[in-house]
Design an enzyme around this catalytic site. Structure first.
Site, PDB file in Angstrom:
ATOM      1  N   TYR A 172      -5.727   9.388 -12.097  1.00  0.00           N
ATOM      2  CA  TYR A 172      -4.467  10.118 -11.877  1.00  0.00           C
ATOM      3  C   TYR A 172      -4.725  11.553 -11.404  1.00  0.00           C
ATOM      4  CZ  TYR A 172      -1.810   6.198 -13.582  1.00  0.00           C
ATOM      5  OH  TYR A 172      -1.248   4.947 -13.696  1.00  0.00           O
ATOM      6  N   GLN A 215      11.138   4.728  -8.154  1.00  0.00           N
ATOM      7  CA  GLN A 215       9.996   4.147  -8.845  1.00  0.00           C
ATOM      8  C   GLN A 215       8.777   5.034  -8.655  1.00  0.00           C
ATOM      9  OE1 GLN A 215       9.997  -0.484  -8.310  1.00  0.00           O
ATOM     10  NE2 GLN A 215      10.877   0.415  -6.458  1.00  0.00           N
ATOM     11  N   HIS A 260       9.755   5.454 -13.474  1.00  0.00           N
ATOM     12  CA  HIS A 260       8.345   5.209 -13.819  1.00  0.00           C
ATOM     13  C   HIS A 260       7.619   6.487 -14.179  1.00  0.00           C
ATOM     14  CE1 HIS A 260       8.355   1.162 -11.456  1.00  0.00           C
ATOM     15  NE2 HIS A 260       9.006   1.092 -12.596  1.00  0.00           N
ATOM     16  N   CYS A 281       2.328  14.178 -24.596  1.00  0.00           N
ATOM     17  CA  CYS A 281       1.441  14.161 -25.778  1.00  0.00           C
ATOM     18  C   CYS A 281       1.679  12.869 -26.559  1.00  0.00           C
ATOM     19  CB  CYS A 281       1.716  15.372 -26.680  1.00  0.00           C
ATOM     20  SG  CYS A 281       0.709  15.362 -28.194  1.00  0.00           S
ATOM     21  N   CYS A 335       1.478  20.743 -30.226  1.00  0.00           N
ATOM     22  CA  CYS A 335       1.020  20.394 -31.596  1.00  0.00           C
ATOM     23  C   CYS A 335      -0.448  20.725 -31.812  1.00  0.00           C
ATOM     24  CB  CYS A 335       1.284  18.913 -31.870  1.00  0.00           C
ATOM     25  SG  CYS A 335       0.239  17.774 -30.950  1.00  0.00           S
ATOM     26  N   LEU A 364      10.034  -1.133   5.805  1.00  0.00           N
ATOM     27  CA  LEU A 364       9.235  -1.354   7.016  1.00  0.00           C
ATOM     28  C   LEU A 364       9.351  -2.804   7.458  1.00  0.00           C
ATOM     29  CD1 LEU A 364       7.186  -0.036   8.965  1.00  0.00           C
ATOM     30  CD2 LEU A 364       5.358  -0.812   7.435  1.00  0.00           C
TER      31      LEU A 364
HETATM   32  N1  APR Z   1       8.332   3.007   5.758  1.00  0.00           N
HETATM   33  C1  APR Z   1       9.100   2.182   5.012  1.00  0.00           C
HETATM   34  N2  APR Z   1       8.613   1.239   4.179  1.00  0.00           N
HETATM   35  C2  APR Z   1       7.272   1.146   4.089  1.00  0.00           C
HETATM   36  C3  APR Z   1       6.394   1.968   4.823  1.00  0.00           C
HETATM   37  C4  APR Z   1       6.977   2.932   5.692  1.00  0.00           C
HETATM   38  N3  APR Z   1       6.225   3.769   6.433  1.00  0.00           N
HETATM   39  N4  APR Z   1       5.119   1.603   4.512  1.00  0.00           N
HETATM   40  C5  APR Z   1       5.205   0.604   3.612  1.00  0.00           C
HETATM   41  N5  APR Z   1       6.493   0.315   3.366  1.00  0.00           N
HETATM   42  C6  APR Z   1       7.040  -0.694   2.469  1.00  0.00           C
HETATM   43  C7  APR Z   1       6.207  -1.959   2.378  1.00  0.00           C
HETATM   44  O1  APR Z   1       6.590  -2.877   3.386  1.00  0.00           O
HETATM   45  C8  APR Z   1       6.581  -2.458   0.971  1.00  0.00           C
HETATM   46  O2  APR Z   1       7.731  -3.285   1.029  1.00  0.00           O
HETATM   47  O3  APR Z   1       7.053  -0.138   1.176  1.00  0.00           O
HETATM   48  C9  APR Z   1       6.926  -1.175   0.206  1.00  0.00           C
HETATM   49  C10 APR Z   1       5.850  -0.767  -0.786  1.00  0.00           C
HETATM   50  O4  APR Z   1       5.751  -1.774  -1.766  1.00  0.00           O
HETATM   51  P1  APR Z   1       4.753  -1.547  -2.995  1.00  0.00           P
HETATM   52  O5  APR Z   1       3.440  -1.079  -2.468  1.00  0.00           O
HETATM   53  O6  APR Z   1       4.818  -2.763  -3.839  1.00  0.00           O
HETATM   54  O7  APR Z   1       5.378  -0.297  -3.784  1.00  0.00           O
HETATM   55  P2  APR Z   1       6.616  -0.315  -4.765  1.00  0.00           P
HETATM   56  O8  APR Z   1       7.610  -1.363  -4.358  1.00  0.00           O
HETATM   57  O9  APR Z   1       7.092   1.081  -4.853  1.00  0.00           O
HETATM   58  O10 APR Z   1       5.944  -0.742  -6.163  1.00  0.00           O
HETATM   59  C11 APR Z   1       6.771  -0.747  -7.298  1.00  0.00           C
HETATM   60  O11 APR Z   1       4.838  -1.159  -8.685  1.00  0.00           O
HETATM   61  O12 APR Z   1       2.608  -0.671  -9.062  1.00  0.00           O
HETATM   62  C12 APR Z   1       3.895  -0.438  -9.504  1.00  0.00           C
HETATM   63  O13 APR Z   1       4.616   1.487 -10.640  1.00  0.00           O
HETATM   64  C13 APR Z   1       4.223   1.030  -9.386  1.00  0.00           C
HETATM   65  O14 APR Z   1       6.324   2.059  -8.816  1.00  0.00           O
HETATM   66  C14 APR Z   1       5.384   1.078  -8.403  1.00  0.00           C
HETATM   67  C15 APR Z   1       5.972  -0.326  -8.506  1.00  0.00           C
END
Ligand code: APR
Length: 234
Positions: free
Chosen positions: A52, A90, A108, A116, A138, A202
């Protein structure tokens, strides 16, 4: 008009922050079960801190993109008309806030906060965390974690999220794969409430079939276009 906007990693992709499930995503490089669970943190807290800390450095170097700015513009316009946007993200980044969105709900958690594990105190965090830290509230040693929700933990503000969705006239999902619940289930909840649903992504997400309308393309192009179309269509 009250709009519920759900955002995912895709809205921050063009700001240089990685998505999770794309072929070059974070989970293609790292094992989430070793980095994003309470068990992983209990087993090797310093390893989780380093993961992180690296992402926090990347976030501090990133800037909001036109998609974040378009959502801030939408909020300003709707609030001026006694409406509003409930922006449920998220994402653990602060790019929505830096773009000017005033009401952001981080279901999230937030990478730029520490939590803490002993007293529950939260604090701003723009520095590296480690097992050598002590809690400013604390005084406990080796008790700080990133204030992010890990797999197996309850997202923040679930009741607030559902109340906001029930009070909305439009549900918009932006840049999320629709792979992780409960966020992935919000489109079905919106449909059950008779709320119009719109996907901006996308490419079609796993629950693309559940949306009434969709606009596909990079967020920096599709989100400003969506906001302009929405504001002009009222
Ligand atoms: N513009 C728009 N959409 C995009 C782009 C872009 N430039 N690049 C990628 N994407 C889309 C992808 O097609 C996909 O559908 O963004 C989405 C990303 O999906 P994930 O990687 O699964 O991310 P997310 O949906 O936010 O994940 C949800 O999963 O791992 C946990 O806590 C984490 O908050 C996260 C949660």
């Amino acid at each position: 008009m009250h709009v519920f906007v759900l955002t995912g990693a895709g809205i921050s992709a063009e700001s240089g922050l990685g998505t999770f499930r794309d072929t070059d995503g974070v989970w293609a490089k790292f094992d989430p079960m070793k980095l994003a669970t309470p068990e992983a943190f209990a087993r090797d807290p310093q390893h989780v801190h380093e993961f992180y800390n690296h992402r926090r450095c990347g976030l501090l170097a990133a800037v909001p993109n036109p998609a974040h700015q378009a959502l801030a513009r939408l909020e300003r316009q709707l609030v001026a008309e006694a409406g509003g946007v409930f922006l449920c993200t998220q994402n653990i980044d602060d790019l929505h806030e830096r773009a000017g969105s005033r009401h952001v709900h981080h279901m999230h958690g937030e990478l730029l906060k520490s939590l803490c594990t002993r007293c529950g105190a939260r604090a701003p965090c723009t520095h590296d965390l480690s097992i050598l830290d002590t809690c400013a509230s604390c005084g406990s040693l080796n008790c700080l974690r990133p204030d992010v929700v890990w797999f197996g933990e309850m997202p923040y503000g679930m009741e607030e999220i559902e109340a906001a969705l029930e009070a909305s006239e439009l549900f918009v999902s932006i840049g999320t794969s629709g792979a992780v619940y409960p966020a992935a289930g919000y489109v079905e909840l919106a449909r059950s409430l008779g709320i119009e649903t719109f996907e901006v992504n996308l490419a079609p997400s796993e629950n693309a079939h559940a949306f009434d309308r969709a606009l596909y393309g990079p967020a920096t192009e599709a989100v400003p276009a969506f906001v302009t179309e929405l504001l002009e269509a009222r």
